[in-house]
Design a protein around this motif. Sequence first.
Motif, PDB file in Angstrom:
ATOM      1  N   VAL A   1       0.838  -1.202   0.000  1.00 55.18           N
ATOM      2  CA  VAL A   1       0.000   0.000   0.000  1.00 55.18           C
ATOM      3  C   VAL A   1       0.874   1.254   0.000  1.00 55.18           C
ATOM      4  CG1 VAL A   1      -1.524   1.394   1.464  1.00 55.18           C
ATOM      5  CG2 VAL A   1      -2.059  -1.010   1.041  1.00 55.18           C
ATOM      6  N   GLN A   2       0.583   2.155  -0.935  1.00 60.05           N
ATOM      7  CA  GLN A   2       1.360   3.391  -1.067  1.00 60.05           C
ATOM      8  C   GLN A   2       0.618   4.622  -0.554  1.00 60.05           C
ATOM      9  OE1 GLN A   2       4.683   3.548  -2.417  1.00 60.05           O
ATOM     10  NE2 GLN A   2       4.409   1.365  -1.966  1.00 60.05           N
ATOM     11  N   THR A   3      -0.687   4.527  -0.385  1.00 61.10           N
ATOM     12  CA  THR A   3      -1.449   5.656   0.153  1.00 61.10           C
ATOM     13  C   THR A   3      -0.947   5.940   1.568  1.00 61.10           C
ATOM     14  OG1 THR A   3      -3.400   5.143  -1.155  1.00 61.10           O
ATOM     15  CG2 THR A   3      -3.746   6.467   0.820  1.00 61.10           C
ATOM     16  N   THR A   4      -0.648   7.195   1.844  1.00 62.36           N
ATOM     17  CA  THR A   4      -0.056   7.551   3.136  1.00 62.36           C
ATOM     18  C   THR A   4      -1.005   8.409   3.968  1.00 62.36           C
ATOM     19  OG1 THR A   4       1.017   9.498   2.157  1.00 62.36           O
ATOM     20  CG2 THR A   4       2.304   7.451   2.273  1.00 62.36           C
ATOM     21  N   ALA A   5      -0.840   8.310   5.270  1.00 57.23           N
ATOM     22  CA  ALA A   5      -1.556   9.160   6.219  1.00 57.23           C
ATOM     23  C   ALA A   5      -0.504   9.734   7.161  1.00 57.23           C
ATOM     24  CB  ALA A   5      -2.595   8.352   6.982  1.00 57.23           C
ATOM     25  N   VAL A   6      -0.253  11.024   7.035  1.00 57.28           N
ATOM     26  CA  VAL A   6       0.798  11.687   7.816  1.00 57.28           C
ATOM     27  C   VAL A   6       0.150  12.607   8.842  1.00 57.28           C
ATOM     28  CG1 VAL A   6       2.791  13.219   7.730  1.00 57.28           C
ATOM     29  CG2 VAL A   6       2.400  11.570   5.879  1.00 57.28           C
ATOM     30  N   LEU A   7       0.518  12.436  10.115  1.00 53.99           N
ATOM     31  CA  LEU A   7      -0.048  13.271  11.180  1.00 53.99           C
ATOM     32  C   LEU A   7       0.527  14.679  11.102  1.00 53.99           C
ATOM     33  CD1 LEU A   7      -1.937  13.250  13.636  1.00 53.99           C
ATOM     34  CD2 LEU A   7       0.045  12.649  15.054  1.00 53.99           C
ATOM     35  N   ASP A   8      -0.371  15.657  11.072  1.00 50.12           N
ATOM     36  CA  ASP A   8       0.018  17.059  11.032  1.00 50.12           C
ATOM     37  C   ASP A   8      -0.836  17.799  12.051  1.00 50.12           C
ATOM     38  OD1 ASP A   8       1.015  19.556  10.376  1.00 50.12           O
ATOM     39  OD2 ASP A   8      -0.276  19.803   8.619  1.00 50.12           O
ATOM     40  N   GLY A   9      -0.282  17.980  13.245  1.00 49.31           N
ATOM     41  CA  GLY A   9      -1.050  18.594  14.320  1.00 49.31           C
ATOM     42  C   GLY A   9      -2.164  17.665  14.771  1.00 49.31           C
ATOM     43  N   ASP A  10      -3.399  18.144  14.676  1.00 52.71           N
ATOM     44  CA  ASP A  10      -4.566  17.359  15.086  1.00 52.71           C
ATOM     45  C   ASP A  10      -5.242  16.669  13.909  1.00 52.71           C
ATOM     46  OD1 ASP A  10      -4.270  18.032  17.759  1.00 52.71           O
ATOM     47  OD2 ASP A  10      -5.510  19.837  17.580  1.00 52.71           O
ATOM     48  N   GLU A  11      -4.541  16.622  12.773  1.00 53.54           N
ATOM     49  CA  GLU A  11      -5.140  16.028  11.582  1.00 53.54           C
ATOM     50  C   GLU A  11      -4.168  15.069  10.901  1.00 53.54           C
ATOM     51  OE1 GLU A  11      -8.116  19.372   9.768  1.00 53.54           O
ATOM     52  OE2 GLU A  11      -5.967  19.740   9.532  1.00 53.54           O
ATOM     53  N   TYR A  12      -4.727  14.077  10.202  1.00 53.93           N
ATOM     54  CA  TYR A  12      -3.956  13.246   9.293  1.00 53.93           C
ATOM     55  C   TYR A  12      -4.166  13.773   7.880  1.00 53.93           C
ATOM     56  CZ  TYR A  12      -2.775   9.623  12.696  1.00 53.93           C
ATOM     57  OH  TYR A  12      -2.249   8.936  13.761  1.00 53.93           O
ATOM     58  N   VAL A  13      -3.090  13.761   7.098  1.00 56.59           N
ATOM     59  CA  VAL A  13      -3.160  14.199   5.705  1.00 56.59           C
ATOM     60  C   VAL A  13      -2.991  12.969   4.812  1.00 56.59           C
ATOM     61  CG1 VAL A  13      -2.208  15.718   3.938  1.00 56.59           C
ATOM     62  CG2 VAL A  13      -2.170  16.425   6.355  1.00 56.59           C
ATOM     63  N   LEU A  14      -3.993  12.711   3.980  1.00 58.16           N
ATOM     64  CA  LEU A  14      -4.009  11.526   3.127  1.00 58.16           C
ATOM     65  C   LEU A  14      -3.573  11.862   1.712  1.00 58.16           C
ATOM     66  CD1 LEU A  14      -7.519  10.086   4.153  1.00 58.16           C
ATOM     67  CD2 LEU A  14      -5.288   9.491   5.129  1.00 58.16           C
ATOM     68  N   ASN A  15      -2.717  11.014   1.156  1.00 58.04           N
ATOM     69  CA  ASN A  15      -2.307  11.142  -0.238  1.00 58.04           C
ATOM     70  C   ASN A  15      -2.175   9.744  -0.850  1.00 58.04           C
ATOM     71  OD1 ASN A  15      -1.571  14.066  -1.147  1.00 58.04           O
ATOM     72  ND2 ASN A  15      -0.756  13.904   0.943  1.00 58.04           N
ATOM     73  N   GLY A  16      -2.726   9.577  -2.046  1.00 60.42           N
ATOM     74  CA  GLY A  16      -2.615   8.289  -2.712  1.00 60.42           C
ATOM     75  C   GLY A  16      -3.825   7.985  -3.570  1.00 60.42           C
ATOM     76  N   THR A  17      -3.828   6.794  -4.140  1.00 59.16           N
ATOM     77  CA  THR A  17      -4.907   6.376  -5.034  1.00 59.16           C
ATOM     78  C   THR A  17      -5.366   4.965  -4.691  1.00 59.16           C
ATOM     79  OG1 THR A  17      -4.077   7.747  -6.847  1.00 59.16           O
ATOM     80  CG2 THR A  17      -5.557   5.933  -7.441  1.00 59.16           C
ATOM     81  N   LYS A  18      -6.662   4.789  -4.598  1.00 58.12           N
ATOM     82  CA  LYS A  18      -7.277   3.478  -4.418  1.00 58.12           C
ATOM     83  C   LYS A  18      -8.008   3.103  -5.703  1.00 58.12           C
ATOM     84  CE  LYS A  18      -6.137   2.860  -0.073  1.00 58.12           C
ATOM     85  NZ  LYS A  18      -5.245   1.759   0.371  1.00 58.12           N
TER      86      LYS A  18
END
Length: 379
Positions: free
Chosen positions: A136-153
């Motif tokens: 799986v290449q879609t990422t979820a990166v924690l940024d403060g109080d939020e996760y930032v999602l990038n990728g393709t399903k």
Amino acid sequence: MLDMSLTTTQQEWKAKVRDFVEEYIIPNAEEHDRTAEFPLKIVEEAGKVGLLDFAVPKEFGGPGLDALTVSIISEELGRGCVAMQTTIGGNGLSAYPVLYGGNEAQKQKYFQYILDKKITAFALTEPGAGSDAGAVQTTAVLDGDEYVLNGTKCFCTNGAYASVMTLIASTDPSKGTKGLSAFIVEMDREGIMVGKKEDKMGIRASNTVEVTFNNVRIPKENLVGELGKGFKLAMITLDSARLSVASSALGLSKRVLEETIKFVKQETKNGKPLAASQYVQFKLADMAMQIEAAEGLINKTCYLKDSGKRYSKESAMAKTFTTDTAMKVAAMAVDLFGPYGYIKNSVVEKLMRDVKVMQIYEGSNEIQRIVIAGNVLNA
């Protein structure tokens, strides 16, 4: 003595779903297959009779059904049209990660979407991560109080119509499967784009799309379960999903047998119905035996699940055996129908196209054999 009879509640669900299938699905399945149009009106009717929220527990306002009752529902829907079973059953698939890993607040929030008769989705597969979930290449990166999602399903069932989905993303790519986590993602968030709709050989009425996430921000409270437990939740989810696939394939197999019996009784050769031929009778006997064996395997798996016992091996067996059986049964039916089984508008032609994907999705049957072998060798 082993009691294999259905409870009154299970009989009622079976009758209710059978009536729904006869009224809404079977009369419309051919047209939706031809046009590949999403059966939105049928889904809405399914919601009215309680077929969208079967996975919601009683304490959250749902019916709280046991595994065998859910299997019966999937079987009856599959008898009508596997594409529509896949569509309606998508709400169960997406709910399982939250059911098995979510906290009380997450369950309350997510299940309310389903109780409100919204369509939901589950996103795991990617262009480079099918059978190998660790890729799986879609990422979820924690940024403060939020996760930032990038990728393709990709191959996301109901993706274009879902109000919310459960998604598996990598929170630590260096850890492979141990770095995967599960998230709740509302589909109206900025940065989500529904892309290509797949033009499929079978189950054409179901919506299968690519979904892209471009800097999609979700609150950290949308993390389902513990960080790094996404792969485990996905596998538990797929155990349940494979049982539903097996049940749907069982329903399709029974429909094939029904239609074949009807055909060989009506069609004549040399003044006699085809059913008088011993060759035809042997084929019908083979079909009936394999279907009966598949049903027994499904029922055992449901028993294990309802008993709180491990059922991963049996779920893999049920999915593999029943979908392989459905493929064989459909092929035998096309043979018995002759040219009438090969032309468009033939019931068995559609059923044969529909069943093929069942050997592929929710983990291909080759992957299931690896799972089964691993369990057998390590028993």
